[in-house]
Design a protein around this motif. Structure first.
Motif, mmCIF file in Angstrom:
data_model
loop_
_atom_site.group_PDB
_atom_site.id
_atom_site.type_symbol
_atom_site.label_atom_id
_atom_site.label_comp_id
_atom_site.label_asym_id
_atom_site.label_seq_id
_atom_site.Cartn_x
_atom_site.Cartn_y
_atom_site.Cartn_z
ATOM 1 N N TYR A 1 0.610 -1.251 -0.306
ATOM 2 C CA TYR A 1 -0.163 -0.055 -0.067
ATOM 3 C C TYR A 1 0.847 1.265 -0.045
ATOM 4 C CZ TYR A 1 0.546 1.202 4.973
ATOM 5 O OH TYR A 1 1.088 1.556 6.129
ATOM 6 N N LEU A 2 2.022 1.117 0.459
ATOM 7 C CA LEU A 2 2.834 2.108 0.417
ATOM 8 C C LEU A 2 3.155 2.563 -1.056
ATOM 9 C CD1 LEU A 2 4.627 4.077 2.520
ATOM 10 C CD2 LEU A 2 6.321 2.254 2.143
ATOM 11 N N TRP A 3 3.484 1.736 -2.113
ATOM 12 C CA TRP A 3 3.679 1.966 -3.393
ATOM 13 C C TRP A 3 2.580 2.791 -3.767
ATOM 14 C CZ3 TRP A 3 7.913 1.112 -1.638
ATOM 15 C CH2 TRP A 3 8.661 0.078 -0.934
ATOM 16 N N GLU A 4 1.391 2.257 -3.504
ATOM 17 C CA GLU A 4 0.181 2.808 -4.153
ATOM 18 C C GLU A 4 0.094 4.412 -3.558
ATOM 19 O OE1 GLU A 4 -3.492 0.899 -3.056
ATOM 20 O OE2 GLU A 4 -2.614 -0.920 -3.180
ATOM 21 N N ALA A 5 0.485 4.713 -2.374
ATOM 22 C CA ALA A 5 0.468 5.879 -1.813
ATOM 23 C C ALA A 5 1.501 6.717 -2.425
ATOM 24 C CB ALA A 5 0.808 5.893 -0.157
ATOM 25 N N LEU A 6 2.773 6.124 -2.722
ATOM 26 C CA LEU A 6 3.599 6.798 -3.651
ATOM 27 C C LEU A 6 3.191 7.328 -5.166
ATOM 28 C CD1 LEU A 6 6.670 7.875 -3.563
ATOM 29 C CD2 LEU A 6 7.218 5.614 -4.331
ATOM 30 N N ASP A 7 2.566 6.326 -5.659
ATOM 31 C CA ASP A 7 1.923 6.714 -6.964
ATOM 32 C C ASP A 7 1.104 7.924 -6.881
ATOM 33 O OD1 ASP A 7 3.335 4.804 -8.029
ATOM 34 O OD2 ASP A 7 1.822 3.147 -7.899
ATOM 35 N N ILE A 8 0.152 7.641 -5.850
ATOM 36 C CA ILE A 8 -0.801 8.867 -5.726
ATOM 37 C C ILE A 8 0.121 10.365 -5.486
ATOM 38 C CG2 ILE A 8 -2.711 9.904 -4.590
ATOM 39 C CD1 ILE A 8 -3.404 6.908 -3.823
ATOM 40 N N VAL A 9 0.888 10.195 -4.807
ATOM 41 C CA VAL A 9 1.841 11.551 -4.580
ATOM 42 C C VAL A 9 2.325 11.946 -5.781
ATOM 43 C CG1 VAL A 9 3.718 12.501 -3.178
ATOM 44 C CG2 VAL A 9 2.208 11.003 -2.134
ATOM 45 N N GLN B 1 7.764 -5.915 -5.461
ATOM 46 C CA GLN B 1 8.965 -5.156 -6.282
ATOM 47 C C GLN B 1 8.611 -3.384 -6.106
ATOM 48 O OE1 GLN B 1 11.489 -6.487 -7.847
ATOM 49 N NE2 GLN B 1 12.098 -4.237 -8.370
ATOM 50 N N PRO B 2 9.583 -2.943 -5.453
ATOM 51 C CA PRO B 2 9.373 -1.411 -5.390
ATOM 52 C C PRO B 2 9.261 -0.701 -6.909
ATOM 53 C CG PRO B 2 11.636 -2.163 -4.464
ATOM 54 C CD PRO B 2 10.767 -3.233 -5.072
ATOM 55 N N PRO B 3 8.721 0.332 -6.788
ATOM 56 C CA PRO B 3 8.744 1.186 -7.967
ATOM 57 C C PRO B 3 10.078 1.962 -8.187
ATOM 58 C CG PRO B 3 7.273 2.174 -6.452
ATOM 59 C CD PRO B 3 7.740 1.233 -5.839
ATOM 60 N N GLU C 1 2.795 15.435 -7.350
ATOM 61 C CA GLU C 1 4.174 16.222 -7.446
ATOM 62 C C GLU C 1 4.990 15.155 -8.025
ATOM 63 O OE1 GLU C 1 5.163 18.693 -5.578
ATOM 64 O OE2 GLU C 1 3.267 19.728 -5.168
ATOM 65 N N PRO C 2 5.314 14.982 -9.276
ATOM 66 C CA PRO C 2 6.111 14.348 -9.783
ATOM 67 C C PRO C 2 7.733 14.487 -9.170
ATOM 68 C CG PRO C 2 5.073 15.745 -11.527
ATOM 69 C CD PRO C 2 4.820 16.179 -10.162
ATOM 70 N N GLY C 3 8.471 13.542 -9.188
ATOM 71 C CA GLY C 3 9.859 13.986 -8.795
ATOM 72 C C GLY C 3 10.088 13.577 -7.302
ATOM 73 N N VAL C 4 9.197 13.228 -6.678
ATOM 74 C CA VAL C 4 8.955 12.932 -5.217
ATOM 75 C C VAL C 4 9.720 11.508 -5.058
ATOM 76 C CG1 VAL C 4 7.722 12.269 -3.073
ATOM 77 C CG2 VAL C 4 7.218 14.408 -4.459
ATOM 78 N N ARG C 5 10.817 11.695 -4.156
ATOM 79 C CA ARG C 5 11.621 10.406 -3.829
ATOM 80 C C ARG C 5 11.089 9.584 -2.419
ATOM 81 N NH1 ARG C 5 15.588 13.914 -5.542
ATOM 82 N NH2 ARG C 5 16.217 14.401 -3.205
#
Lengths: 379, 531
Positions: free
Chosen positions: B345-353, B373-375, B357-361
């Motif tokens: 679910y963390l990767w899902e949250a990262l996708d939404i962010v 597999q992490p994105p 805001e592209p470019g968030v690490r």
């Protein structure tokens, strides 16, 4: 308790998601607890009390919020409802379901009881074996009173060879019989519902194990003597019986010693030792006295009568003692199932957390050093 | 003042839990003397060595709480109790077995008389009575080990399991279960047989201690219970992890190894023992609200509970938290996850962010889960250093269960945090960070975005978090709290009459014990006119 408040229309376990996924419960129409119950069915069925369910639910991330969704004040009361609603099967006995193959003969490494008895018993056993091999010719020579020649030694050694081979084989035989006995006892422990029931299973097993060993040893001895000896058949019975009695005595002493009765076994073996040594001493020492009288009396019935009586009487006494001592369940602690993988025969404490593999806490390693200001081991 | 620190499977052994705070406490309270009475939990733990001990630790005594009872523990009894001792043992052990056999049993008929099993309070009373009877017997006879493993103990246990009011689960007890249960009970009761309560050779042991501080309410507190009974020593119980809860978790995890009757009996024993410890303790200090709830549930009196949050060493985070020169600064586009396992679910949250805001690490503290597999743009670090937290504009921290240490570390670093709501996160963060529902990617992403877009709010929350952490979670505050509690407890303890007052012990002289006017010289004043 076995069938408390339980929904008759509960779905079967097929398709139930794994209990690890602790997503918040979507309030099912009507009964949110039921969804929770199905998700954690195995936990609830195995739990010994509601607090166990509460502990595991919290560890799986189900906290006050979910409890509130289930209309409960806290996790504890939710766990109580889960505990009350699950259908509990009659206690599945883990040990009674064929697991007794895990029982094993106790390792002789750390034996209970004083060490002195164990050592004394060992030396006495060595003496008994030596006498069993060479005692009869020695006694004959001493009673005859003539100086022993080289031929006497050769004859004695060749006559002892079948007995020696038989005793060496008897070690393996004894190990097998002891293992069989341990398995029988493990099975008896697992299936007996009361200590009385265990007792009624225990003593026939001991008698069978001893009888099995004695019979097999006797057959082995007879076969070896028939094969290796130049004596005409039938071979005299007394030496065979004497060696069998010796084997039986040592077998019983070992069987009781590994079960915490080292003293009784050692005493029996020492008594046999003394009974054999006294006539030998009487024949060797010049002059009369009771030992000499005993020696001459024994010589009248043949030299094998001495070890026969000396071993058979303590062996029977030891068997009598073992029938009571080994019928107690507490004597078979060391044969309990080995659940601890690290060589402990006792079952591991269910509440003991597994130790971390690496030394030291994982986050910030402290400075472990063998620093002992005034270390005192608790007694 | 001499403090007896009672531990089980922790300090001073390096391998084990709870060593960290004991070490901080012992080092921090240099004015007191410490004696450590440690129960070890396994051979591996003993092999792993000890913490380095400061000089205020006067001595360490250890005993194994595992394996067969050591020969030495069999004491003078040596398996051969006299007739009188056997009778006493049978009486007390029978009471104990009856109490643990009937815990949790449903009442047969509510309208009926409760019968011999009685109510929970009756069980607790019988258990306490039996425990103290066994303690006295162990003190007199020199040990309980052989008796607890004897045939008599098995018979007693058997009849307790078949008694009318026994728990249904222990009805099906087999002989093998009796053996296992008695062996485990022997292990749990082993502290009774130790020679820590004054040996015949003049070693006073716990009798010479002014205060007992138990680090858990399980077997570790048994010596404290006995010291309180024998010598009136005050008992303080500190728990950062409820021992009973840990017991249940391990018991549930190892359920396949032992049968249901054994687990039922042992769980009942530990439950009653915990309740007895909570009842007798002078003060109980839970680490957080979750522990506190458990303690209250298990019978701890609310008036004697005082929460003392654990202390975290703040010095490594000093530079980062104060924004000193040369430290990593907030770049406005890095998230740090330090909340345990990185689940999908963390990767899902990262996708939404990233949609907003592209470019968030994302930097993840921990190791990647297998098959997950992490994105791109996600990097893993095994351990969290102050720099790791400092690199994050927003730190996603928390803990699924128990005390959230990463969250406190992030607070010390002065970083704005977003935490999934679990364990004691809400209590720790107060109002100085955002809390979102657990395992909810949309809410997590929204909270992150809100903070990423508002640097001022981030700075404000970070500063508030750091101030809160410095106020509540420093080692100094932790140590001071315990120092104060020690003084408070010793001030309530009655002055010892048997020993001469030790000047190093505060409050050793009872006020009024030595009045300024002597009572013995009863001379009448001269003006009274008497002779």
């Amino acid at each position: 308790m076995s069938a408390p408040l339980c929904d008759g229309n509960a779905p079967t376990s097929a398709g139930i998601p794994s209990a690890d996924t602790a997503t918040p419960v979507t309030p099912a129409p009507g009964d949110p607890v039921k969804a929770l119950l199905h998700r954690h069915r195995e936990l609830c069925a195995r739990a010994v009390d509601p607090l166990e369910i509460a502990a595991v639910l919290e560890a799986r991330g189900i906290a006050e919020r979910v409890a509130a969704e289930c209309r409960h004040r806290d996790v504890f009361s939710l766990a109580e409802e889960l505990y009350a609603r699950v259908r509990r099967d009659p206690a599945p006995t883990v040990w009674g379901s064929g697991r007794h193959t895990a029982f094993r003969e106790a390792p002789p490494a750390r034996l209970p009881g004083p060490d002195g008895w164990w050592t004394a018993g060992r030396f006495a056993a060595l003496w008994l074996i030596a006498y069993g091999l060479l005692g009869d010719p020695l006694l004959t020579v001493l009673l005859d009173g003539r100086p022993a020649g080289r031929m006497d030694l050769v004859r004695a050694l060749s006559a002892a060879a079948p007995t020696a081979v038989a005793l060496a084989c008897a070690v393996a035989l004894a190990a097998w019989c002891a293992r069989w006995y341990a398995l029988r006892m493990g099975h008896a422990l697992a299936v007996s519902r009361t200590l009385g029931a265990f007792r009624t299973r225990a003593w026939p097993a001991l008698v069978s194990a001893t009888g099995l060993f004695l019979g097999a040893l006797l057959a082995l001895l007879w076969a070896l003597h028939a094969a290796l000896d130049r004596h005409p058949l039938p071979y005299p019975a007394a030496p065979l019986a004497a060696t069998t009695a010796l084997g039986g005595l040592l077998f019983l002493a070992r069987l009781t010693a590994v079960r915490g009765c080292a003293r009784a076994g050692a005493l029996a073996v020492l008594a046999a030792c003394a009974a054999e040594a006294v006539p030998l001493l009487g024949a060797w020492l010049p002059g009369g006295g009771p030992p000499a009288a005993l020696a001459s009396a024994a010589a009248a019935h043949g030299p094998a009568a001495i070890p026969l009586v000396a071993c058979a009487v303590p062996a029977l006494a030891l068997l009598g003692h073992a029938l009571t001592a080994l019928s107690r369940a507490s004597a078979h602690r060391r044969g309990a199932p080995a659940t601890a993988p690290d060589g402990l025969t006792d079952p591991a404490d269910p509440g003991t957390p597994p130790m971390p593999q690496a030394p030291g806490p994982p986050v910030r390693p402290p400075h472990p050093e063998p620093h002992t200001p005034s270390e005192e081991q608790g007694r | 003042m001499r403090v007896g620190l009672l531990t089980e499977g922790g300090y001073p052994y390096a391998a084990g839990e709870g060593g960290q705070w004991c070490d901080q406490l012992v080092r921090g309270l240099g004015g007191h003397e410490f004696e450590i009475y440690a129960l070890s939990r396994g051979a591996r733990q003993e092999r792993c060595g000890w913490y380095g001990l400061p000089e205020q630790v006067r001595r360490v005594r250890t005993a194994p709480l595992w394996g067969d009872p050591p020969e030495a523990l069999e004491g003078t009894a040596g398996g051969a109790y006299g007739k009188r001792e056997r009778r006493r043992f049978g009486e007390h052990f029978g009471e104990l077995a009856a109490a643990i056999g009937s815990v949790g049993a449903p009442p047969s008929d509510p309208a009926d008389d409760p019968g011999p099993t009685g109510s929970p309070s009756d069980q607790a009373y019988r258990f306490a009575d039996a425990l103290h009877g066994l303690a006295d017997l162990a003190h007199d006879a020199g040990g309980l080990g052989p008796a607890l493993r004897s045939e008599q103990a098995l018979r007693t246990l058997e009849s307790a399991c078949r008694a009318p009011g026994a728990h249904p689960a222990v009805y099906g007890t087999r002989v093998a279960d009796l053996l296992a249960a008695s062996a485990l009970l022997e292990r749990a009761l082993r502290p009774l047989s130790l020679d820590w309560y004054g040996a015949r050779d003049g070693d006073r042991g716990l009798a010479a201690v002014d205060l007992c501080h138990a680090t858990s309410a399980g077997p570790a507190a048994l010596p404290g219970l006995l010291a309180k009974r024998f010598f009136g020593t005050p008992l303080l119980v500190t728990e950062y992890e409820v021992r009973l809860r840990a017991y249940y978790l391990n018991s549930a995890a190892s359920a396949a190894g032992l049968s249901l009757p054994v687990r039922t009996l042992l769980a009942a024993f530990h439950r009653l023992l915990t309740a007895e410890v909570y009842r007798r303790a002078d003060l109980i200090t839970p680490g957080d609200a979750q522990v506190r709830r458990w303690q209250e549930r298990c019978g701890a009196d609310r008036e004697r509970l005082r929460t003392v949050p654990p202390g975290v060493d703040e010095r490594p985070y000093e530079d980062v938290g104060e924004g000193a020169e040369g430290t990593v600064v907030d770049d406005g586009r890095t998230l740090v996850w330090a909340g345990g396992r990185a689940e999908p679910y963390l990767w899902e949250a990262l996708d939404i962010v990233r949609e907003a805001e592209p470019g968030v690490r994302l930097r993840v503290v921990g190791t990647p889960l297998p098959g997950n597999q992490p994105p791109d743009g996600v990097c893993f670090e095994e351990f969290a250093s102050p720099e790791t937290y400092a690199a994050g504009s927003v730190v996603l921290a928390g803990a699924a269960d128990g005390f959230p240490l990463p969250l406190v570390e992030a607070m010390f670093c002065g970083r704005a945090t977003v935490s999934p709501d679990a364990g004691t996160v809400r209590e720790v963060i107060g109002g100085t960070g955002l809390v979102v529902p657990p395992r909810a990617p949309r809410e997590l992403a929204d909270a992150c975005l809100a903070l990423l877009r508002d640097p001022e709010r981030r700075a404000r929350l970070g500063a508030a978090a750091r101030a809160r952490a410095l106020e509540l979670f420093t080692v100094e505050r932790h140590v001071t709290a315990f120092g104060g509690i020690y003084l408070e407890l010793i001030s309530h303890a009655p002055a010892r009459q048997d020993a001469p007052a030790d000047p190093s012990v505060p409050f050793a002289h009872a006020t009024g014990a030595h009045p300024p006017l002597s009572w013995s010289a009863r001379q009448a004043p001269t003006w009274a006119g008497r002779r």
